[in-house]
Write a protein that holds these residues in place. Structure first.
Motif: not given
Length: 382
Positions: A74-79, A244-254, A376-382
């Protein structure tokens, strides 16, 4: 000035997740930071379905906040939804949005403080440090049921600050120079007087006494003035990990959010003995090691009186969280972090490699912005 002695802790569902990302706004002309945040927000057509988009201390920054969620998916979907909204809107304004803990070559005197009473007060209090605070972090909120649990988890997580630093490090460059640090951003944060590790308070009542003392002495007006690595956030009913530093990708943040949730679950479930006073003796050293050397850091263990390579500590820690990851549905995210540790290639390593291959920091920032724009590769239905 608020009466902190009467501050109450708002209970939340255990292990609820929330993520904040501070992001760079860069010009498509030269990929330097640009003063655009207020104008961008004024023209943004967005219904808050994924969370909030907010100003940060300077006009070259923007902050996105997820909604409170139960799991990393769900965090991945939001971010990713926030990323898509912001990237699309920025393109219409000839701006790119970028991750990373520092901008590689901007000049801090050119920054402009964002409008608002709090930002003006911070600028008045901290002077030039306010503009130098144009650095970018990821904050992770973890829900707890009580103030006492918040204090206990704050102390328990402090031991793992260097682990999060090494995993998230993405700020090797400042002022067009390779600093030799994997996370140079933390040197800017450490300049603030109320930064670092939280004090050794026993419970929520003791924390309120501590805050009342700071307020009476004029040291802090509210909990917002505490730039601790980990701090309680009573109005949300969370513990906030701010290292944490802000990552370069949403995937890393998730992945970092999933790691924090698994670690918190394990700590609250197992309730291992903690020794805040002993950990405080080596906290600054261990954080420096991770900031300077990333996965090459060596940590001091004050309990066993020994030194431990951070890579060994991270692999053992991630392996110990497997059952928690399975129960929380984020095994894939933890496996990606384990692979990252083995590869010893955090985001700082990627930035250095690209800088060497392109030969200039403008193209590096362009490529970092393109990387952040990827879904993001973690977002649902991606």
């Amino acid at each position: 000035m608020s009466d902190l002695s009467q501050l109450s802790f708002s209970s939340s569902r255990p292990l609820t997740l929330g993520v904040e990302l501070e992001l760079q706004l860069v010009s498509l002309r030269d990929y330097d930071l640009t003063r655009a945040a207020t104008d961008l927000l004024a023209g943004l057509q967005y219904d808050d379905r994924f969370g909030e988009v907010k100003l940060e201390i300077t006009e070259s920054m923007i902050e996105v906040n997820s909604r409170p969620r139960l799991d990393a998916t769900a965090i991945a979907a939001d971010l990713d939804g926030l990323r898509d909204v912001l990237v699309t809107h920025c393109r219409l304004n000839n701006i790119a949005v970028c991750g990373g803990g520092t901008h590689p070559f901007h000049r801090w005197p050119e920054r402009r403080i964002s409008p608002g009473e709090r930002f003006a007060a911070l600028n008045n209090r901290y002077g030039y440090l306010s503009k130098q605070f144009t650095v970018f972090g990821q904050h992770i909120h973890i829900g707890v049921t009580s103030g006492d649990d918040a204090i206990w988890l704050t102390h328990a997580l402090n031991q793992y600050v260097p682990h999060f630093v090494a995993l998230s490090a993405s700020s090797p460059f400042i002022d067009a120079t390779d600093t030799g640090f994997d996370s140079a951003r933390l040197n800017a944060v450490s300049a603030f007087p109320l930064s670092g590790q939280s004090p050794d308070v026993a419970d929520w009542a003791a924390f309120l006494d501590h805050m009342a003392l700071l307020q009476a002495c004029g040291v802090a007006e509210s909990i917002k003035d505490l730039y601790w690595d980990v701090r309680p956030k009573p109005e949300y009913g969370t513990v906030e990990l701010r290292i944490c530093d802000t990552p370069l990708t949403i995937d890393r943040a998730v992945e970092l959010a999933a790691f924090a949730q698994c670690l918190a679950r394990n700590l609250l479930r197992m309730r291992p003995p903690i020794a805040p006073a002993s950990q405080a003796l080596v906290a600054r050293y261990n954080k420096f090691q991770a900031s300077r050397y990333g996965f090459g850091a060596t940590l001091a263990d004050p309990i066993r009186r020994r030194r431990v390579p951070i890579g060994d500590a991270l692999r053992a820690l991630i392996d110990s969280l497997t059952a928690d990851a399975d129960d929380l549905g984020c095994r894939k995210q933890l496996e990606q972090l384990r692979a990252l540790v083995i590869s010893e290639r955090n985001d700082s390593a990627w930035l250095r490699e690209i800088a060497r291959s392109t030969g200039n920091l403008n193209d590096l920032t362009r490529m970092a912005a393109e990387r952040f724009a990827s879904p993001s590769s973690y977002r649902p239905n991606v």
